[in-house]
Design a protein around this motif. Structure first.
Motif, PDB file in Angstrom:
ATOM      1  N   ARG A 249       0.838  -1.209   0.000  1.00  0.00           N
ATOM      2  CA  ARG A 249       0.000   0.000   0.000  1.00  0.00           C
ATOM      3  C   ARG A 249       0.865   1.250   0.000  1.00  0.00           C
ATOM      4  O   ARG A 249       0.584   2.222  -0.721  1.00  0.00           O
ATOM      5  CB  ARG A 249      -0.906  -0.008   1.229  1.00  0.00           C
ATOM      6  CG  ARG A 249      -1.869   1.161   1.318  1.00  0.00           C
ATOM      7  CD  ARG A 249      -2.513   1.240   2.693  1.00  0.00           C
ATOM      8  NE  ARG A 249      -1.561   1.711   3.688  1.00  0.00           N
ATOM      9  CZ  ARG A 249      -1.311   2.991   3.960  1.00  0.00           C
ATOM     10  NH1 ARG A 249      -1.950   3.944   3.293  1.00  0.00           N
ATOM     11  NH2 ARG A 249      -0.435   3.329   4.879  1.00  0.00           N
ATOM     12  N   TYR A 252       2.213   2.714  -3.226  1.00  0.00           N
ATOM     13  CA  TYR A 252       1.285   3.473  -4.054  1.00  0.00           C
ATOM     14  C   TYR A 252       1.104   4.902  -3.561  1.00  0.00           C
ATOM     15  O   TYR A 252       0.564   5.745  -4.273  1.00  0.00           O
ATOM     16  CB  TYR A 252      -0.086   2.784  -4.095  1.00  0.00           C
ATOM     17  CG  TYR A 252      -0.152   1.633  -5.066  1.00  0.00           C
ATOM     18  CD1 TYR A 252      -0.558   1.826  -6.381  1.00  0.00           C
ATOM     19  CD2 TYR A 252       0.202   0.348  -4.673  1.00  0.00           C
ATOM     20  CE1 TYR A 252      -0.618   0.775  -7.273  1.00  0.00           C
ATOM     21  CE2 TYR A 252       0.143  -0.719  -5.559  1.00  0.00           C
ATOM     22  CZ  TYR A 252      -0.258  -0.498  -6.860  1.00  0.00           C
ATOM     23  OH  TYR A 252      -0.300  -1.543  -7.748  1.00  0.00           O
ATOM     24  N   LEU A 343      -6.794  -3.077  -3.932  1.00  0.00           N
ATOM     25  CA  LEU A 343      -7.439  -1.794  -3.646  1.00  0.00           C
ATOM     26  C   LEU A 343      -8.479  -1.930  -2.543  1.00  0.00           C
ATOM     27  O   LEU A 343      -8.517  -1.137  -1.591  1.00  0.00           O
ATOM     28  CB  LEU A 343      -8.084  -1.260  -4.924  1.00  0.00           C
ATOM     29  CG  LEU A 343      -8.417   0.229  -4.977  1.00  0.00           C
ATOM     30  CD1 LEU A 343      -7.173   1.066  -4.772  1.00  0.00           C
ATOM     31  CD2 LEU A 343      -9.060   0.575  -6.321  1.00  0.00           C
ATOM     32  N   CYS A 346      -6.808  -2.558   0.856  1.00  0.00           N
ATOM     33  CA  CYS A 346      -6.129  -1.353   1.348  1.00  0.00           C
ATOM     34  C   CYS A 346      -7.139  -0.373   1.945  1.00  0.00           C
ATOM     35  O   CYS A 346      -6.877   0.238   2.988  1.00  0.00           O
ATOM     36  CB  CYS A 346      -5.362  -0.674   0.217  1.00  0.00           C
ATOM     37  SG  CYS A 346      -3.819  -1.506  -0.228  1.00  0.00           S
ATOM     38  N   MET A 360      -5.487   5.506  -0.478  1.00  0.00           N
ATOM     39  CA  MET A 360      -6.256   4.550  -1.274  1.00  0.00           C
ATOM     40  C   MET A 360      -7.755   4.837  -1.187  1.00  0.00           C
ATOM     41  O   MET A 360      -8.477   4.736  -2.184  1.00  0.00           O
ATOM     42  CB  MET A 360      -5.965   3.119  -0.812  1.00  0.00           C
ATOM     43  CG  MET A 360      -4.599   2.606  -1.232  1.00  0.00           C
ATOM     44  SD  MET A 360      -4.409   2.529  -3.020  1.00  0.00           S
ATOM     45  CE  MET A 360      -3.221   1.215  -3.199  1.00  0.00           C
ATOM     46  N   TYR A 363      -8.456   7.764  -3.390  1.00  0.00           N
ATOM     47  CA  TYR A 363      -8.402   7.380  -4.801  1.00  0.00           C
ATOM     48  C   TYR A 363      -9.685   6.659  -5.210  1.00  0.00           C
ATOM     49  O   TYR A 363     -10.263   6.948  -6.278  1.00  0.00           O
ATOM     50  CB  TYR A 363      -7.198   6.478  -5.041  1.00  0.00           C
ATOM     51  CG  TYR A 363      -7.035   6.031  -6.477  1.00  0.00           C
ATOM     52  CD1 TYR A 363      -6.568   6.911  -7.447  1.00  0.00           C
ATOM     53  CD2 TYR A 363      -7.347   4.732  -6.862  1.00  0.00           C
ATOM     54  CE1 TYR A 363      -6.423   6.501  -8.764  1.00  0.00           C
ATOM     55  CE2 TYR A 363      -7.203   4.314  -8.165  1.00  0.00           C
ATOM     56  CZ  TYR A 363      -6.736   5.202  -9.122  1.00  0.00           C
ATOM     57  OH  TYR A 363      -6.590   4.790 -10.417  1.00  0.00           O
TER      58      TYR A 363
END
Length: 478
Positions: A249, A252, A343, A346, A360, A363
């Motif tokens: 995680r 990213y 995803l 996270c 995350m 996003y």
């Protein structure tokens, strides 16, 4: 008032009567008894591996359950019928442990040494889980060693840190194409984790490689499912993490926001005296009249209001989204089963852990706003922003809706807050909004363009006809 109390095992019953007109019986839990499903220590700094709550689990039941391998206590495979699909890899773990021991024994490291290392961490291990573990001391130690050595062997073989791959030339885990990709997804499930310090200390005790090389091996292992520039891995090789999911995680998270996040105390109960929870509430009340930031419209709606979409060529992570002069630049998203699983887990981790940032979640919320329908997903695919291996556009849209459902999120504290605010401000007013709507109405397709041209020509001819009809009246011939 007459009162009486009677202690019975786990609870105390207290009854009270007054003027024989009311009676109240209160069941008070015995102070010795502690919660099992969500321990008191689950709110502490050390807890990092959580059970998925029903509110998130019901939205996507298969996203949180391992498919082929169980790691840690939550999905421990011990002959249960409902976990029969995990038994295949469980049988291989003993073989991997035996091979791992055969490599460390020549270095004067034995099973007793590994047990000594893990036994010294028992309390830290138990505190890492939000649920009270049903395993006794010996079984918990054996589980951590078995699962930890299995993960380390996988990492060492795949990362080619040694010549171990020769010994696994015919191993089905490495030769059957479907197993390793599924293993990578399973190793990044929130409920399917062991604490990161267990892997670090086992590697250190084995004397095979320095513990500092663990991140490099992990990145090499997952790089087959995550195509990233080598520079990204190099910059993050010293990251600290709670477990494998947390480490991936953090790769990213844009590097700039990582530095900023280190200066921010995210736990409302560990702030400075000027930033206590009650002071924050007081300031919020004072500023209650300030207009709160809001979510944005879908991609197609934003296009109608002048926003242009462009695939970002140079970026650090897929989360590096920017807005410049009405142009929303979004890095290309390769959307497949691996990334969708990563995803969603996270987001679940960020919902539980107060001391971690929420990139995350931000996003997912942002992309969920953009992809409201299958048409939005198709539109972003045409712009080169989404490379869809997940399914139809409708499935992509539904994924973001389900992932963002029942999720706590603050736009003002999001790392994308400036993008949210910028998009709303740009689409609220200005000539570009009317011009964008006009272009879409009259020039969206060749037929609309031809119709608009025909209408324009007809209007011009009508004006000319009116002019020549009225001209003799105002300028009669002599």
């Amino acid at each position: 008032m007459n009162s009486s109390s009677q202690a019975t095992g786990r609870s105390t019953a207290i009854s009270a009567t007054e003027d024989d007109s009311s009676c109240c019986i209160i069941q008070i839990e015995n102070p010795i008894y502690s919660p099992k499903r969500l321990k008191k220590s689950a709110g502490g700094q050390s807890c990092c591996i959580f059970r998925i709550p029903p509110t998130l689990f019901q939205a996507n039941e298969t996203a949180y359950k391992p498919k082929v391998v169980s790691i840690g206590p939550y999905h421990h495979c011990d002959g249960e019928v409902d976990k029969d699909h995990l038994q295949m890899i469980q049988e291989h773990k003993q073989k991997y442990l035996a091979f791992f021991l055969s490599k460390i024994n020549p270095k004067d490291v034995y099973m007793t040494d590994l047990r000594k290392v893990v036994s010294g961490m028992e309390e830290r291990i138990r505190d890492s889980y939000s649920e009270d573990l049903k395993f006794d001391r010996e079984k918990l130690i054996d589980m951590m060693i078995l699962d930890g050595c299995f993960i380390l062997t996988l990492l060492i073989v795949v990362s080619k840190k040694s010549t171990w791959r020769i010994n696994y030339a015919d191993d089905p885990i490495f030769t059957l194409r479907w197993i390793l990709p599924t293993l990578r997804s399973d190793l990044l499930l929130l409920e399917n984790q062991v604490p990161f310090f267990v892997l670090q200390d086992l590697l250190k005790a084995s004397r095979l490689f320095p513990s500092s090389s663990l991140n490099e091996m992990i990145f090499a292992f997952f790089s087959y499912s995550m195509r990233r520039p080598k520079k990204v891995w190099e910059e993050r090789k010293n990251l600290d993490a709670n477990h494998l999911l947390d480490l991936i995680r953090k790769t990213y998270v844009p590097y700039v926001t990582q530095k900023t996040q280190e200066k921010i105390c995210t736990n409302v109960f560990c702030c400075s005296s000027e930033n206590t929870w009650f002071n924050i509430l007081s300031r919020t009340k004072k500023n209650v009249q300030a207009e709160p930031p809001s979510l944005i419209g879908s991609a197609r709606k934003l296009q109608l209001r002048g926003i242009q979409f462009k695939q970002k060529e140079k970026f650090e992570t897929p989360l590096d989204i920017t807005l410049k002069s009405g142009v929303l630049e979004i890095p290309k998203l390769t959307f497949d089963d691996f990334f969708s699983s990563l995803l969603i887990n996270c987001v679940a981790f960020e919902q539980f852990n107060m001391k971690c940032s929420t990139e995350m979640t931000s996003y997912v919320t942002f992309m969920g706003c953009l992809i409201n329908t299958d048409e939005d997903a198709t539109f972003l695919s045409e712009k080169g922003i989404i490379e869809n291996y997940f399914g139809t556009g409708e499935q992509v849209s539904l994924f973001f809706k389900n992932t963002g459902k029942n999720v706590a999120f603050s736009i003002s504290k999001s790392f994308l807050s400036s993008v949210f605010e910028g998009v709303n401000e740009y689409t609220s007013q200005g000539y570009h909004v009317q011009w964008a709507a006009f272009k879409y109405t009259h020039f969206n397709s060749p037929w609309a363009f031809l119709s608009s041209c025909a209408a324009l020509i007809l209007l011009m001819l009508t004006m000319l006809q009116a002019f020549f009809t009225a001209y003799p009246y105002f300028r009669p011939p002599k």
